[in-house]
Every structure is written in structure tokens, then in C-alpha cells.
Design a protein around this motif. Structure first.
Motif, PDB file in Angstrom:
ATOM      1  N   LYS A 121      63.341 -41.983  19.064  1.00  0.00           N
ATOM      2  CA  LYS A 121      63.658 -42.034  17.618  1.00  0.00           C
ATOM      3  C   LYS A 121      65.117 -42.403  17.388  1.00  0.00           C
ATOM      4  O   LYS A 121      65.479 -42.915  16.340  1.00  0.00           O
ATOM      5  N   LEU A 134      52.275 -38.181  27.761  1.00  0.00           N
ATOM      6  CA  LEU A 134      53.225 -38.696  26.770  1.00  0.00           C
ATOM      7  C   LEU A 134      52.479 -39.324  25.589  1.00  0.00           C
ATOM      8  O   LEU A 134      52.785 -39.063  24.421  1.00  0.00           O
ATOM      9  N   GLU A 135      51.447 -40.127  25.909  1.00  0.00           N
ATOM     10  CA  GLU A 135      50.685 -40.772  24.828  1.00  0.00           C
ATOM     11  C   GLU A 135      49.927 -39.740  23.994  1.00  0.00           C
ATOM     12  O   GLU A 135      49.899 -39.809  22.776  1.00  0.00           O
ATOM     13  N   ARG A 177      63.124 -27.641  24.267  1.00  0.00           N
ATOM     14  CA  ARG A 177      63.389 -28.982  23.712  1.00  0.00           C
ATOM     15  C   ARG A 177      64.760 -29.009  23.019  1.00  0.00           C
ATOM     16  O   ARG A 177      65.581 -29.905  23.238  1.00  0.00           O
ATOM     17  N   GLU A 195      60.326 -38.379  22.951  1.00  0.00           N
ATOM     18  CA  GLU A 195      60.086 -38.807  21.554  1.00  0.00           C
ATOM     19  C   GLU A 195      61.385 -38.712  20.743  1.00  0.00           C
ATOM     20  O   GLU A 195      61.716 -39.630  19.974  1.00  0.00           O
ATOM     21  N   ASP A 196      62.137 -37.623  20.915  1.00  0.00           N
ATOM     22  CA  ASP A 196      63.409 -37.450  20.192  1.00  0.00           C
ATOM     23  C   ASP A 196      64.381 -38.570  20.534  1.00  0.00           C
ATOM     24  O   ASP A 196      65.086 -39.089  19.659  1.00  0.00           O
ATOM     25  N   SER A 198      57.891 -34.779  27.179  1.00  0.00           N
ATOM     26  CA  SER A 198      57.339 -35.820  26.304  1.00  0.00           C
ATOM     27  C   SER A 198      57.971 -35.744  24.912  1.00  0.00           C
ATOM     28  O   SER A 198      58.313 -36.766  24.309  1.00  0.00           O
ATOM     29  N   LYS A 199      58.138 -34.527  24.420  1.00  0.00           N
ATOM     30  CA  LYS A 199      58.751 -34.340  23.094  1.00  0.00           C
ATOM     31  C   LYS A 199      60.244 -34.695  23.132  1.00  0.00           C
ATOM     32  O   LYS A 199      60.792 -35.220  22.164  1.00  0.00           O
ATOM     33  N   ALA A 232      50.688 -36.540  23.580  1.00  0.00           N
ATOM     34  CA  ALA A 232      51.581 -35.635  22.848  1.00  0.00           C
ATOM     35  C   ALA A 232      52.363 -36.338  21.745  1.00  0.00           C
ATOM     36  O   ALA A 232      52.709 -35.722  20.742  1.00  0.00           O
ATOM     37  N   THR A 233      52.650 -37.635  21.932  1.00  0.00           N
ATOM     38  CA  THR A 233      53.559 -38.302  20.991  1.00  0.00           C
ATOM     39  C   THR A 233      53.029 -39.629  20.438  1.00  0.00           C
ATOM     40  O   THR A 233      53.588 -40.157  19.482  1.00  0.00           O
TER      41      THR A 233
END
Length: 527
Positions: free
Chosen positions: A48, A70-71, A11, A44-45, A40-41, A73-74
């Protein structure tokens, strides 16, 4: 969701590439090690940061899986761009999109060219195709992450024509060593299957002809499977639906509980669920289950669809590499394929980067007659290949000594430190293929390596990285290696800097002659 160490490293490495201005980068993770969780992470980054993200895939199931993971994990939900479903007007910042839908000009033109800031390509080995390139070229300013489980040199050469870097790679052997995937044992079934008359289509064997060529052997294959795998949970990959159906019938006649699935199966979900629950112990398919299907309890994979494409081969084997309670290893059945060309993928190609090592491994597995652990076989094969290379190198070094070079030939250095990855290095990305820079050449020369023999910037970079790592670890320098190996000492590259220094001091004190009590061929420094 807590990430494993390698997932967190991946990541961070991806974000670092984009921060450096490298817009198109790759992530390589073997099947079963959580590539969807990692991207997925990454999504998310980016969200944000206020970005919009597109996840591109070529099959509906992959899109649904990506949205679901995705849902989980985040907590992020997705809009969908597929067939009659559109994401336009949605306030979700993540879109999962079908490449078949988005490639259409009328669909693409609904979006501003800068609509997406980041694009994630699941199963990135497909992205060189025209359909993907049409979408990627449209959103040309977006950062791109390609995620794949399976690049080999051939695949990476192709991917290297689009991507600019490899952000992170987690290898299959490392995943097995660290306990995240099942060990693999390979067994060659002693049946000679003749596919020498099968032609090639689009760089691989023509599936239609493969099916016909396999037909005469199906009974014998089923008999051999009964001998070695009747108590296992098996997935069989075949080239054609009709071959898959025929083989399922034969397996049931032999005493297996076999079922077959294909793209037209109305009850596909039910069959997969029944297999998962143990109603069947063999599942035959015609390449339907290569991506996006998981059944961790599978502990035997039979590849009856011979292929030259390592990504395809790895996808098939990947259906059996996940961990499961009570599962000790994956048994991978290989066959004595008779072909005019020697380009077929074998179990060895799952972990060997070097073709010489892969050939030596395949030979060992074929001759053994019992299942062999791939990692153990690779270690032995590497040693054999290195021994053969050393023999050739000894002759080369004898010639070099006559020329009294003050610098170490890169090949001597690689062999001395036993760096198989360096000696078999092939550049992938555009910048790696260019010549070494003047700065790289000067630094290598200063460190004792002859730069004239280094053909490209990628190899120079790898050598410099290795030299720096060796300095940090307190290992011998190229100059120490050249001096001591010139006096007959062996594998000085595996010694510590201090051990080499002490020995050189002893030789100096003896008038620059080897001390009489030391036999250089047998000498090993104290650890």
C-alpha cells in the motif's frame, strides 16, 4: 481476514520497528499460530506504501504456501523467482524467491540493488547461512523481517548477529493458555538408548551414526509405543531414510497401520492424504516433515532423532500442536538418551527459557512414569529452582547486610519479585551487550537499585521497564523491599506499595522496631 489480537499486535510492532529506523527485525510465533498470515498482512501494508517485497525461503513448498496464504489473506498475487521462472517483467509487487536460485551472482545481477524495499525471510533461523547472506547483502538497503517459530538462546545468539531487534514474540505457553494451541503432555519411555559413541557434525549429532545407534532399540520402542499410544495418530521423526523404512515395517508387524515418506517417495502426496484421512495411524519420516506440513489431527509425536538444536526439536513437535476437534492434548514421547554430553533437547526445552528449570523439569518427567502437563511441571520446577536460589541468596544477603548498603542488589530485587526472566537474562542483540549508559545507572540508583552489579545495557533496560510496570501496578519499590527484607520479611516484592507503606509506618511508630505481635517470617499482608 480478521486478525487475532496477538497477530495485530505483531503486525503493528514490526511496522513500528521499521518506522524507528531499525531495518532488520524479528518476529517469533510458535508453529500453528499463523506466522504466514501475519507477514502477509505486513506485506499488504508495505505494498500500500508502493513498495516491492521479496519473500525468501529455502524450499519450494514454503514458497507455494506463502504465495497461497498471501492471496487468501490479502488478495495479492505473486511473481516467482525460482529455477527457470523469473519475476522480471512482471507487474506484481510481491515476489516469492528461492534462496538457492537468487544466491547465484548471475541471477542477482539481473536486479537493481534497490529493487526490493522489504524482504521477508520465512524460517529465519536459516538466514545466517552464506546463501541467504549473499542475497541479503546484495539488497542491503531493504527493510528485513525474519519470521521464525523457534529461537532459543543459542539460535537467538546467532540471529542476534544479523538482526537488530525482536519486534514481537508470542510464546508457546501463552498460545496454549489462550486456547490457540493444544496442551502438551510429555511422557518419558523407560528405555535407555545409548548414543554416547555418536560424534557431532555441524553442531549436532551425525545423522548416519544416529541411525546405526538406534537400530538395536527399534523393536523395544515399537512395543512401548503400543502400550501408551496405539489409539493415537502418530508422527515419528527418525535420523535416516533406511531407519525410517525399517521402523515402519516393525510397527506394522506390531499391529500399527504405518506408512513412510521421504524425499524420494513418488507417491508422497497420496501417502500424506491417506494419513490425513485416517488410512494410516503412524507416519514415519526422516526429517522431511519438519517444516511446511500440517495435519492438525496428529495427537502424538515421537522424536527418535535426538538433537541439540532447539529450533529443530520445536519444528518436530510443532507438527502436533495444532488444535483439532476431539483432540485434548498432544502426547510427546521422550526417551532416556544416554550420551556423554548433557546438551540434548527434551520436552522441557519447549517452554523453559532457563537451563536449570529445564533440567529440573526433565528429572520430574523422567521420574513420573505417567504423562505430565508441561506447564504444570514448569511451575513446580521454577518454584524448586527459586527455592534453591533463595537459599544461596540468603547467605549472600547476610554478607550484604554487614556492609549496610542503602541500595538493593539487583539479584535480591529479582528474587524478591520472583522474576525468573530477569535473573536468567542473557543479552542477544549487539546494543544489549554494551555497558549500561550513565543515564540508565543514575535512574536505577534513584529508584533504589545498585547499578554496579548490572553488566549490560539490555539488563538495565529490562530492569527499568519492570520498575516502571511495577509503579503502574502499585507494587513495592526497591527501597521498601530492602528495608522490610532487611528486617526478615519474605517476598516483599510480591506485596502492594500500600501494604508495605502501612507496615513501615507501624515499624516507625514502634521506634523503628518490628511490632512484637508480628513474626516477619510468617507475616503476609492482607490482599
Amino acid at each position: 481476514m480478521e486478525l487475532r489480537d496477538y497477530q495485530q499486535d505483531a503486525r503493528e510492532s514490526i511496522q513500528a520497528e521499521w518506522d524507528k529506523g531499525i531495518k532488520k527485525t524479528l518476529l517469533v510465533l510458535p508453529t500453528g499460530t499463523g506466522k504466514t498470515i501475519v507477514f502477509s498482512k505486513v506485506i499488504e501494508d508495505r505494498v500500500k506504501k508502493g513498495e516491492r517485497v521479496l519473500v525468501l525461503a529455502h524450499r519450494g513448498e514454503l514458497l507455494e504456501q506463502a504465495a497461497d496464504k498471501l492471496e487468501k489473506a490479502t488478495g495479492l498475487k505473486c511473481a516467482t523467482e525460482k529455477a527457470e521462472q523469473t519475476s522480471l517483467g512482471s507487474w506484481y509487487r510481491v515476489v516469492v524467491g528461492s534462496v538457492q536460485t537468487l544466491m547465484r551472482e548471475s541471477r542477482l545481477e539481473r536486479f537493481q540493488k534497490d529493487f526490493f524495499d522489504t524482504i521477508i525471510i520465512d524460517e529465519a533461523h536459516h538466514c545466517i547461512s552464506d546463501s541467504y547472506q549473499r542475497v541479503l547483502n546484495y539488497f542491503e538497503d531493504a527493510n528485513v523481517l525474519g519470521v521464525t517459530a523457534t529461537p532459543d538462546r543459542g539460535d537467538m545468539k546467532n540471529l542476534g548477529s544479523y538482526f537488530e531487534s525482536l519486534a514481537y514474540e508470542y510464546t508457546l505457553p501463552r498460545a496454549i493458555k489462550e486456547g490457540y494451541l493444544s496442551p502438551i503432555k510429555a511422557l518419558t519411555i523407560p528405555l535407555k538408548l545409548d548414543i554416547s559413541q555418536v560424534t557431532q557434525s555441524a553442531g549436532d549429532f551425525a545423522a548416519g551414526q544416529l541411525g546405526t545407534a538406534l537400530d538395536p532399540y527399534l523393536e523395544s520402542i515399537a512395543d512401548e509405543m503400543w502400550k501408551v499410544a496405539k489409539d493415537r495418530k502418530i508422527v515419528v521423526f527418525l535420523p535416516l531414510v533406511k531407519t525410517s523404512q525399517k521402523f515402519t515395517e516393525i510397527l506394522n508387524q506390531k499391529g500399527f497401520h504405518a506408512a513412510e515418506v521421504n524425499g524420494e517417495s513418488k507417491d508422497r502426496e497420496q501417502i500424506l492424504e491417506d494419513f490425513n484421512k485416517g488410512k494410516y495411524n503412524v507416519l514415519c519420516n526422516s526429517m522431511l516433515l519438519t517444516e511446511g506440513w500440517d495435519c492438525p489431527s496428529v495427537d502424538c509425536v515421537v522424536v527418535l532423532r535426538p538433537t541439540k538444536v532447539r529450533s529443530l526439536y520445536s519444528q518436530m513437535v510443532g507438527r502436533g500442536t495444532r488444535l483439532h476437534p476431539g483432540k485434548t492434548e498432544l502426547l510427546l514421547l521422550d526417551f532416556l538418551w544416554h550420551t556423554e554430553r548433557h546438551e540434548l533437547c527434551h520436552p522441557a526445552h519447549l517452554i523453559a527459557d532457563n537451563e536449570e528449570v529445564a533440567k529440573a523439569m526433565t528429572k520430574q518427567i523422567e521420574e513420573a512414569g505417567v504423562p505430565l502437563d508441561l506447564e504444570v511441571v514448569e511451575k513446580q520446577a521454577e518454584e524448586d529452582v527459586i527455592a534453591q536460589r533463595e537459599e544461596a541468596l540468603a547467605k549472600q544477603l547476610a554478607e550484604m547486610r554487614k556492609r549496610k548498603r542503602k541500595l538493593v542488589d539487583p539479584l535480591q530485587f529479582e528474587m524478591s519479585i520472583q522474576a525468573e526472566d530477569l535473573s536468567s537474562y542473557v543479552p542477544t542483540f549487539g546494543w544489549e551487550m554494551g555497558p549500561p549508559s550513565e543515564k540508565q545507572k543514575k535512574t536505577l540508583e534513584k529508584l533504589g537499585i545498585l547499578p554496579d552489579e548490572i553488566e549490560n545495557a539490555g539488563k538495565a533496560t529490562k530492569l527499568l521497564e519492570r520498575l516502571e510496570r511495577r509503579r503502574e501496578q502499585g507494587l513495592t519499590t526497591p527501597k521498601q523491599i530492602r528495608f522490610l527484607e532487611g528486617r526478615g520479611f519474605q517476598h516483599v516484592g510480591t506485596w502492594s506499595f500500600e501494604a508495605a507503606k502501612k507496615l513501615i509506618d507501624r515499624i516507625a511508630a514502634n521506634g523503628w522496631r518490628n511490632p512484637p505481635e508480628i513474626n516477619p517470617k510468617e507475616y503476609r499482608p492482607e490482599s
